[in-house]
Design a protein around this motif. Structure first.
Motif, PDB file in Angstrom:
ATOM      1  N   THR A  10      44.440  79.481 -26.529  1.00  0.00           N
ATOM      2  CA  THR A  10      43.723  79.473 -27.799  1.00  0.00           C
ATOM      3  C   THR A  10      42.363  78.817 -27.597  1.00  0.00           C
ATOM      4  N   PHE A  11      41.427  79.172 -28.470  1.00  0.00           N
ATOM      5  CA  PHE A  11      40.127  78.493 -28.531  1.00  0.00           C
ATOM      6  C   PHE A  11      39.954  78.041 -29.972  1.00  0.00           C
ATOM      7  N   THR A  12      39.320  76.898 -30.148  1.00  0.00           N
ATOM      8  CA  THR A  12      39.038  76.472 -31.517  1.00  0.00           C
ATOM      9  C   THR A  12      37.552  76.636 -31.769  1.00  0.00           C
ATOM     10  N   VAL A  13      37.235  77.521 -32.702  1.00  0.00           N
ATOM     11  CA  VAL A  13      35.837  77.796 -33.023  1.00  0.00           C
ATOM     12  C   VAL A  13      35.624  77.416 -34.488  1.00  0.00           C
ATOM     13  N   ARG A  14      34.768  76.414 -34.709  1.00  0.00           N
ATOM     14  CA  ARG A  14      34.503  75.887 -36.053  1.00  0.00           C
ATOM     15  C   ARG A  14      35.808  75.695 -36.841  1.00  0.00           C
ATOM     16  N   VAL A  17      41.339  78.565 -35.231  1.00  0.00           N
ATOM     17  CA  VAL A  17      41.993  78.772 -33.938  1.00  0.00           C
ATOM     18  C   VAL A  17      41.996  80.269 -33.608  1.00  0.00           C
ATOM     19  N   VAL A  18      41.425  80.592 -32.437  1.00  0.00           N
ATOM     20  CA  VAL A  18      41.416  81.982 -31.965  1.00  0.00           C
ATOM     21  C   VAL A  18      42.502  82.107 -30.893  1.00  0.00           C
ATOM     22  N   HIS A  19      43.455  83.008 -31.110  1.00  0.00           N
ATOM     23  CA  HIS A  19      44.509  83.249 -30.113  1.00  0.00           C
ATOM     24  C   HIS A  19      44.026  84.359 -29.184  1.00  0.00           C
ATOM     25  N   ALA A  20      43.372  83.971 -28.095  1.00  0.00           N
ATOM     26  CA  ALA A  20      42.826  84.989 -27.172  1.00  0.00           C
ATOM     27  C   ALA A  20      43.949  85.672 -26.415  1.00  0.00           C
ATOM     28  N   VAL A  21      44.962  84.916 -26.003  1.00  0.00           N
ATOM     29  CA  VAL A  21      46.124  85.470 -25.291  1.00  0.00           C
ATOM     30  C   VAL A  21      47.362  84.790 -25.853  1.00  0.00           C
ATOM     31  N   GLY A  38      42.787  97.255 -21.647  1.00  0.00           N
ATOM     32  CA  GLY A  38      42.822  96.771 -23.021  1.00  0.00           C
ATOM     33  C   GLY A  38      41.466  96.958 -23.654  1.00  0.00           C
ATOM     34  N   PRO A  39      41.436  97.147 -24.972  1.00  0.00           N
ATOM     35  CA  PRO A  39      40.145  97.317 -25.647  1.00  0.00           C
ATOM     36  C   PRO A  39      39.296  96.050 -25.568  1.00  0.00           C
ATOM     37  N   ASN A  40      38.028  96.151 -25.923  1.00  0.00           N
ATOM     38  CA  ASN A  40      37.137  94.984 -25.932  1.00  0.00           C
ATOM     39  C   ASN A  40      37.773  93.883 -26.792  1.00  0.00           C
ATOM     40  N   GLY A  41      37.734  92.675 -26.244  1.00  0.00           N
ATOM     41  CA  GLY A  41      38.253  91.524 -27.003  1.00  0.00           C
ATOM     42  C   GLY A  41      39.764  91.392 -26.959  1.00  0.00           C
ATOM     43  N   ALA A  42      40.437  92.202 -26.118  1.00  0.00           N
ATOM     44  CA  ALA A  42      41.907  92.188 -26.096  1.00  0.00           C
ATOM     45  C   ALA A  42      42.475  90.926 -25.449  1.00  0.00           C
ATOM     46  N   GLY A  43      41.706  90.327 -24.527  1.00  0.00           N
ATOM     47  CA  GLY A  43      42.212  89.127 -23.851  1.00  0.00           C
ATOM     48  C   GLY A  43      42.279  89.271 -22.331  1.00  0.00           C
ATOM     49  N   LYS A  44      41.677  90.310 -21.782  1.00  0.00           N
ATOM     50  CA  LYS A  44      41.753  90.553 -20.327  1.00  0.00           C
ATOM     51  C   LYS A  44      41.007  89.466 -19.536  1.00  0.00           C
ATOM     52  N   SER A  45      39.756  89.184 -19.957  1.00  0.00           N
ATOM     53  CA  SER A  45      38.981  88.171 -19.204  1.00  0.00           C
ATOM     54  C   SER A  45      39.647  86.811 -19.301  1.00  0.00           C
ATOM     55  N   THR A  46      40.165  86.494 -20.475  1.00  0.00           N
ATOM     56  CA  THR A  46      40.848  85.202 -20.634  1.00  0.00           C
ATOM     57  C   THR A  46      42.046  85.144 -19.691  1.00  0.00           C
ATOM     58  N   THR A  47      42.772  86.257 -19.569  1.00  0.00           N
ATOM     59  CA  THR A  47      43.922  86.306 -18.653  1.00  0.00           C
ATOM     60  C   THR A  47      43.453  86.076 -17.222  1.00  0.00           C
ATOM     61  N   THR A 195      39.543  96.949 -15.638  1.00  0.00           N
ATOM     62  CA  THR A 195      38.462  97.922 -15.706  1.00  0.00           C
ATOM     63  C   THR A 195      38.517  98.695 -17.019  1.00  0.00           C
ATOM     64  N   HIS A 196      37.359  99.234 -17.412  1.00  0.00           N
ATOM     65  CA  HIS A 196      37.340 100.201 -18.513  1.00  0.00           C
ATOM     66  C   HIS A 196      37.221 101.611 -17.945  1.00  0.00           C
ATOM     67  N   ASP A 197      37.141 101.713 -16.598  1.00  0.00           N
ATOM     68  CA  ASP A 197      36.970 103.022 -15.963  1.00  0.00           C
ATOM     69  C   ASP A 197      38.350 103.573 -15.598  1.00  0.00           C
ATOM     70  N   PRO A 250      46.816  94.956 -37.715  1.00  0.00           N
ATOM     71  CA  PRO A 250      46.191  93.665 -37.995  1.00  0.00           C
ATOM     72  C   PRO A 250      46.336  92.714 -36.814  1.00  0.00           C
ATOM     73  N   ARG A 251      45.270  91.911 -36.537  1.00  0.00           N
ATOM     74  CA  ARG A 251      45.257  90.971 -35.430  1.00  0.00           C
ATOM     75  C   ARG A 251      46.309  89.881 -35.613  1.00  0.00           C
ATOM     76  N   THR A 252      46.444  89.405 -36.835  1.00  0.00           N
ATOM     77  CA  THR A 252      47.511  88.429 -37.114  1.00  0.00           C
ATOM     78  C   THR A 252      48.279  88.963 -38.320  1.00  0.00           C
TER      79      THR A 252
HETATM   80  N1  LIG Z   1      35.254  80.605 -24.823  1.00  0.00           N
HETATM   81  C1  LIG Z   1      35.675  81.220 -25.913  1.00  0.00           C
HETATM   82  N2  LIG Z   1      35.562  80.626 -27.114  1.00  0.00           N
HETATM   83  C2  LIG Z   1      36.020  81.237 -28.230  1.00  0.00           C
HETATM   84  N3  LIG Z   1      36.602  82.456 -28.254  1.00  0.00           N
HETATM   85  C3  LIG Z   1      36.734  83.095 -27.080  1.00  0.00           C
HETATM   86  C4  LIG Z   1      36.274  82.516 -25.856  1.00  0.00           C
HETATM   87  N4  LIG Z   1      36.551  83.390 -24.852  1.00  0.00           N
HETATM   88  C5  LIG Z   1      37.141  84.461 -25.430  1.00  0.00           C
HETATM   89  N5  LIG Z   1      37.253  84.280 -26.760  1.00  0.00           N
HETATM   90  C6  LIG Z   1      37.856  85.212 -27.726  1.00  0.00           C
HETATM   91  O1  LIG Z   1      39.118  85.591 -27.203  1.00  0.00           O
HETATM   92  C7  LIG Z   1      39.361  86.970 -27.453  1.00  0.00           C
HETATM   93  C8  LIG Z   1      39.614  87.685 -26.129  1.00  0.00           C
HETATM   94  O2  LIG Z   1      38.404  87.689 -25.368  1.00  0.00           O
HETATM   95  P1  LIG Z   1      38.331  88.246 -23.878  1.00  0.00           P
HETATM   96  O3  LIG Z   1      36.947  87.981 -23.388  1.00  0.00           O
HETATM   97  O4  LIG Z   1      39.470  87.680 -23.084  1.00  0.00           O
HETATM   98  O5  LIG Z   1      38.547  89.818 -24.100  1.00  0.00           O
HETATM   99  P2  LIG Z   1      38.383  91.032 -23.082  1.00  0.00           P
HETATM  100  O6  LIG Z   1      39.636  91.835 -23.192  1.00  0.00           O
HETATM  101  O7  LIG Z   1      38.039  90.527 -21.733  1.00  0.00           O
HETATM  102  O8  LIG Z   1      37.164  91.835 -23.711  1.00  0.00           O
HETATM  103  P3  LIG Z   1      36.050  92.786 -23.025  1.00  0.00           P
HETATM  104  O9  LIG Z   1      36.742  94.038 -22.584  1.00  0.00           O
HETATM  105  O10 LIG Z   1      35.121  93.025 -24.173  1.00  0.00           O
HETATM  106  O11 LIG Z   1      35.417  92.010 -21.896  1.00  0.00           O
HETATM  107  C9  LIG Z   1      38.133  87.492 -28.206  1.00  0.00           C
HETATM  108  O12 LIG Z   1      38.439  87.445 -29.583  1.00  0.00           O
HETATM  109  C10 LIG Z   1      37.055  86.499 -27.850  1.00  0.00           C
HETATM  110  O13 LIG Z   1      36.094  86.397 -28.882  1.00  0.00           O
END
Ligand SMILES: Nc1ncnc2c1ncn2[C@@H]1O[C@H](COP(=O)(O)OP(=O)(O)OP(=O)(O)O)[C@@H](O)[C@H]1O
Length: 268
Positions: A10-14, A17-21, A38-47, A195-197, A250-252
Motif C-alpha cells: 500500500t501507499f499512503t497519499v494525502r 491508502v492506495v492498494h497498489a498490490v 496487466g493494464p496501466n496502473g494494475a500493479g506490475k511495476s510495484t510487483t 511488457t505491453h507488447d 470497481p477498484r474497491t
Molecule cells: N510511489 C507511489 N505512491 C503512490 N501510489 C503509487 C506509487 N507507486 C504506484 N502507485 C499506485 O499504485 C498503483 C499501481 O501502480 P504500478 O506502477 O505498479 O502499475 P503498473 O501496472 O506498473 O502500470 P503501468 O503499466 O502504467 O506502468 C497505481 O494506482 C499507482 O498510482
C-alpha cells in the motif's frame, strides 16, 4: 525460484491508502519464462519493485532465489539481473565497455570470465561496433543491448525484464527476443517479463500472470488465456477484452449501505 505469498503493498497519499498490490500469491519454478501482464496502473511495476528489493511488501512474503529481496538486497544482486527498458543502468558519460567493466568490478566477476562472456555477447548481440561509444550517444536499440549485457554479465539465476523491447524497431525486437529465448533456455535462467507488447509474450512465454487492480486475475498458459475469450481471433483481442472488462469492475468494493432505523439506505 520466485515466490509470492499473499504479498501486498500500500501507499499512503494525502491520508488516502492506495492498494497498489493485494494478496498476490504465485510461484515461478527454475527455468520458467513467465510474462506478467496487466493494464496501466494494475500493479506490475510495484510487483517488480518488491521482487527486486526496491520496495518492501506491506503484507505477505516474497522470496527470490531463496532470499527476502528487501532484506538481502546485496546477496540478491548476485543472483538477479534486471533490465528496465525505460531506464538505463549504464553510466551515461562512459563508453559502453567502461560501463560494463565497472559492473564487472561491482559484481566481482573474474576478469577472464568477464572477457569470455563479453566476447559471447558481442557475437550474439553484435555489440562490437559500439563498445567504445559513450552510452549517451547510443541508439535505443544499441543501449538496450548494452543494458541486457550488463544484466547478464554475472550470469544471474533470475532475470527480471521490464519492457525490454519498448521503442525497438521490428528487426531489433526480433533479435533481442531471439537472444533472450536462446540464452535463457541454455542457462536455465528463470525469467519474469513485464511488457505491453503481446508479440513478446507470444514468442517467449508459455505462462502468463495477469495482474488487475493489484490482484492476480489469471495464472496459466497462453492457451488458457486465449480460452477465456473463445470468439477472439488474436491474443490482442483476448487481452483487450480482459482489460475492457477490468475497467468496468470497481477498484474497491462499494461501501456497504449504512443501516438506518427504517432499513438499509444509500441505495436510492
Ligand atoms: N510511489 C507511489 N505512491 C503512490 N501510489 C503509487 C506509487 N507507486 C504506484 N502507485 C499506485 O499504485 C498503483 C499501481 O501502480 P504500478 O506502477 O505498479 O502499475 P503498473 O501496472 O506498473 O502500470 P503501468 O503499466 O502504467 O506502468 C497505481 O494506482 C499507482 O498510482
Amino acid at each position: 525460484m520466485i515466490e509470492a505469498d499473499g504479498a501486498g503493498r500500500t501507499f499512503t497519499v494525502r491520508r488516502r491508502v492506495v492498494h497498489a498490490v493485494r494478496d498476490l500469491s504465485f510461484r515461478v519454478a527454475a527455468g520458467e519464462f513467465v510474462a506478467c501482464l496487466g493494464p496501466n496502473g494494475a500493479g506490475k511495476s510495484t510487483t517488480i519493485k518488491m521482487l527486486t528489493g526496491i520496495l518492501t511488501p506491506t503484507s505477505g512474503r516474497i522470496r527470490v532465489a531463496g532470499l527476502d529481496p528487501s532484506r538481502r538486497r546485496t546477496a540478491l544482486a548476485r543472483r538477479i539481473g534486471v533490465v528496465f527498458g525505460q531506464r538505463t543502468t549504464l553510466w551515461w558519460d562512459l563508453p559502453l565497455r567502461d560501463s560494463l567493466e565497472l559492473i564487472r568490478l561491482l559484481y566481482k566477476v573474474d576478469r577472464k570470465v568477464f572477457r569470455e562472456r563479453l566476447d559471447e555477447m558481442c557475437d550474439l548481440l553484435d555489440l562490437g561496433g559500439f563498445l567504445a561509444t559513450p552510452v549517451r550517444q547510443l541508439s535505443l536499440g544499441q543501449r538496450m543491448r548494452g543494458d541486457i549485457t550488463a544484466a547478464l554479465l554475472h550470469d544471474p539465476a533470475v532475470l527480471v525484464l521490464d519492457e525490454p523491447t519498448i521503442g525497438l524497431d521490428v528487426v531489433s525486437k526480433a533479435e533481442v527476443r531471439d537472444f533472450l529465448r536462446r540464452r535463457c533456455a541454455e542457462r536455465g535462467t528463470t525469467v519474469l517479463l513485464t511488457t505491453h507488447d503481446l508479440s513478446d509474450v507470444e514468442r517467449l512465454c508459455r505462462r502468463v500472470l495477469l495482474i488487475d487492480h493489484g490482484r492476480l486475475a489469471f495464472d496459466g498458459t497462453l492457451d488458457g488465456l486465449r480460452a477465456t475469450a473463445p470468439g477472439a481471433t488474436s491474443i490482442e483481442e483476448v487481452v483487450t477484452d480482459l482489460y475492457l472488462r477490468s475497467r468496468t469492475t470497481p477498484r474497491t468494493p462499494p461501501p456497504a449501505p449504512r443501516p438506518t432505523p427504517d432499513g438499509p439506505s444509500g441505495t436510492a
